[in-house]
Design an enzyme around this catalytic site. Sequence first.
Site, mmCIF file in Angstrom:
data_model
loop_
_atom_site.group_PDB
_atom_site.id
_atom_site.type_symbol
_atom_site.label_atom_id
_atom_site.label_comp_id
_atom_site.label_asym_id
_atom_site.label_seq_id
_atom_site.Cartn_x
_atom_site.Cartn_y
_atom_site.Cartn_z
ATOM 1 N N CYS A 194 -54.650 -49.797 81.093
ATOM 2 C CA CYS A 194 -55.182 -50.627 80.010
ATOM 3 C C CYS A 194 -55.553 -49.794 78.790
ATOM 4 O O CYS A 194 -56.727 -49.655 78.432
ATOM 5 C CB CYS A 194 -56.374 -51.420 80.525
ATOM 6 N N GLU A 195 -54.522 -49.206 78.189
ATOM 7 C CA GLU A 195 -54.655 -48.435 76.944
ATOM 8 C C GLU A 195 -53.314 -48.575 76.225
ATOM 9 O O GLU A 195 -52.273 -48.439 76.862
ATOM 10 C CB GLU A 195 -54.841 -46.924 77.229
ATOM 11 N N TYR A 242 -47.809 -29.241 83.279
ATOM 12 C CA TYR A 242 -48.871 -30.080 82.712
ATOM 13 C C TYR A 242 -48.641 -31.571 83.005
ATOM 14 O O TYR A 242 -48.942 -32.432 82.198
ATOM 15 C CB TYR A 242 -49.020 -29.806 81.199
ATOM 16 N N TYR A 269 -50.723 -35.727 73.440
ATOM 17 C CA TYR A 269 -50.142 -34.926 72.345
ATOM 18 C C TYR A 269 -49.011 -35.664 71.634
ATOM 19 O O TYR A 269 -48.236 -35.024 70.928
ATOM 20 C CB TYR A 269 -49.514 -33.633 72.878
ATOM 21 N N GLY A 302 -46.816 -19.141 76.685
ATOM 22 C CA GLY A 302 -46.581 -19.997 75.526
ATOM 23 C C GLY A 302 -45.153 -20.337 75.200
ATOM 24 O O GLY A 302 -44.905 -21.198 74.358
ATOM 25 N N GLU A 334 -48.055 -14.083 80.836
ATOM 26 C CA GLU A 334 -48.722 -15.217 81.504
ATOM 27 C C GLU A 334 -47.939 -16.504 81.295
ATOM 28 O O GLU A 334 -48.466 -17.491 80.763
ATOM 29 C CB GLU A 334 -50.135 -15.399 80.932
ATOM 30 N N PRO A 335 -46.672 -16.554 81.680
ATOM 31 C CA PRO A 335 -45.885 -17.766 81.429
ATOM 32 C C PRO A 335 -46.331 -18.919 82.323
ATOM 33 O O PRO A 335 -46.661 -18.715 83.491
ATOM 34 C CB PRO A 335 -44.459 -17.344 81.774
ATOM 35 N N GLY A 336 -46.372 -20.111 81.758
ATOM 36 C CA GLY A 336 -46.661 -21.307 82.545
ATOM 37 C C GLY A 336 -45.466 -22.250 82.439
ATOM 38 O O GLY A 336 -44.575 -22.270 83.283
ATOM 39 N N ARG A 337 -45.449 -22.981 81.330
ATOM 40 C CA ARG A 337 -44.448 -24.026 81.104
ATOM 41 C C ARG A 337 -43.005 -23.571 81.318
ATOM 42 O O ARG A 337 -42.219 -24.278 81.928
ATOM 43 C CB ARG A 337 -44.606 -24.528 79.669
HETATM 44 C C1 LIG Z 1 -52.312 -22.088 79.225
HETATM 45 C C2 LIG Z 1 -52.307 -20.610 79.177
HETATM 46 C C3 LIG Z 1 -51.125 -19.898 79.444
HETATM 47 C C4 LIG Z 1 -49.819 -20.565 79.736
HETATM 48 O O1 LIG Z 1 -49.289 -21.251 78.640
HETATM 49 P P1 LIG Z 1 -47.818 -21.859 78.707
HETATM 50 O O2 LIG Z 1 -47.631 -22.470 77.389
HETATM 51 O O3 LIG Z 1 -47.773 -22.840 79.808
HETATM 52 O O4 LIG Z 1 -46.872 -20.710 78.943
HETATM 53 C C5 LIG Z 1 -51.191 -18.521 79.439
HETATM 54 N N1 LIG Z 1 -52.354 -17.858 79.184
HETATM 55 C C6 LIG Z 1 -53.494 -18.515 78.907
HETATM 56 C C7 LIG Z 1 -54.721 -17.731 78.628
HETATM 57 C C8 LIG Z 1 -53.511 -19.907 78.891
HETATM 58 O O5 LIG Z 1 -54.647 -20.551 78.608
#
Ligand SMILES: *Cc1c(COP(=O)(O)O)cnc(C)c1O
Length: 407
Positions: A359-360, A388, A334, A247, A291-294
């Site tokens: 076309c939006e 994303y 968003y 997050g 659980e880092p993504g972004r």
């Molecule tokens: C999407 C998600 C993440 C990653 O979120 P980021 O904002 O990209 O860090 C981690 N854990 C779970 C369960 C998610 O659904």
Amino acid sequence: MKNKMKSPLEYKKNTLHFDGQSLNLIAQKWQTPFYLYSKKTIEFYYNDFTLKAQEQGLDDILICYAIKANNNKDVLKLLRKLGSGADVVSGGELKLALKAGIHPSKIVFSGVGKTDEEIEMALKCHKNGIFSFNVESLEELADINRIAKKLNKVARVAFRLNPQVHAKTHRYIATGNKTHKFGILAEDILAGLKSKKYWSHSKLVGLSIHIGSQLTEMKATKEAIKELSDLALKINRPLEFLDLGGGLGIDYTEEERKELTSTAEYMKAIHEALDAFYYKKTDERPKIVFEPGRILVGKMGILISKVIRTKVSGGNHFTIIDAGMNDLIRPALYEAHHDIYPVMRKTKEISTDIVGPICESADCFGSAMKLPPMKNGDFVVIDNAGAYGHTMSSTYNERQRVKEVLL
Ligand SMILES: *Cc1c(COP(=O)(O)O)cnc(C)c1O
């Protein structure tokens, strides 16, 4: 350049460069639009994340990269080499993680809708299954236990707590409140632990939270860690890990540049909360899972696009580019902001809407943007598109999903 966080972009003599290479040359090598990713930048953010955790004394950690942010196979292989595990939310993502060589003992499986087939796949992929099913309801736990029994296995599970906090972010990406479909309330977790029916073929190994995405302040995160700690203490049985989810946000906008929580501040906030609400009250020191993504991949990617034509209508100026909302949906979904840069910088600027061909009316990457006047064939860069971006793309309007290039 407006980036505050480390970015591969830089102007040299009015030409935009990416990791030191001219984008004017790179852009001509592939059919536009396409995503361009920086290996160096991924390495930087992964190593920085671990380092900042260590600096706070968080030594025993496991990083499970959230694959949904960017599932490019080269990106996954690179992260695996750096030591990352994976957070997956579908059978498809589980397959991608395994294909990239990520060991099942480093994979957590999240999501409210795991199907029987997906649960079976995760249990069968290794003799010990995966590191953890992060379960999102007692109903799901019953299903996991039933399937594990059928396969004569023991499923490793963690409860995903719904900590009932309000994360300050876009309402579509907040996940930690009572009204959201995610996680289980503490009272239900405690009831589930008492009931024998769930545990013949499941073993509780941890607890987890994930309260939302693009978080720029830590108040809700700290509150959530307090709730998680209280629950862990109440359960009073040894846990292998506490999973704090992902997050952490990045700097898309001017406002975010001002109030952004850095990785160092994030780790400090986490350590302070764990210390106050957990470490001071017990001698248990479970592994900390992230659980880092972004934060790992957001800044490393750009979307390169070409101007198709410009259009003036009723006093409005439009620059029509060949990337559309099917390639990068964040602005349409968003109302997200992405900085846009011309590959060739000029001093003269006009006010123009940067729009795609879809076309939006939502197919707009920015209104009244200050950019140099551009002509057909000029290249533009949409910044901060590593997370994303491609993973949320579609073939709407019968367009091809675009190429991804890792530099
Ligand atoms: C999407 C998600 C993440 C990653 O979120 P980021 O904002 O990209 O860090 C981690 N854990 C779970 C369960 C998610 O659904």
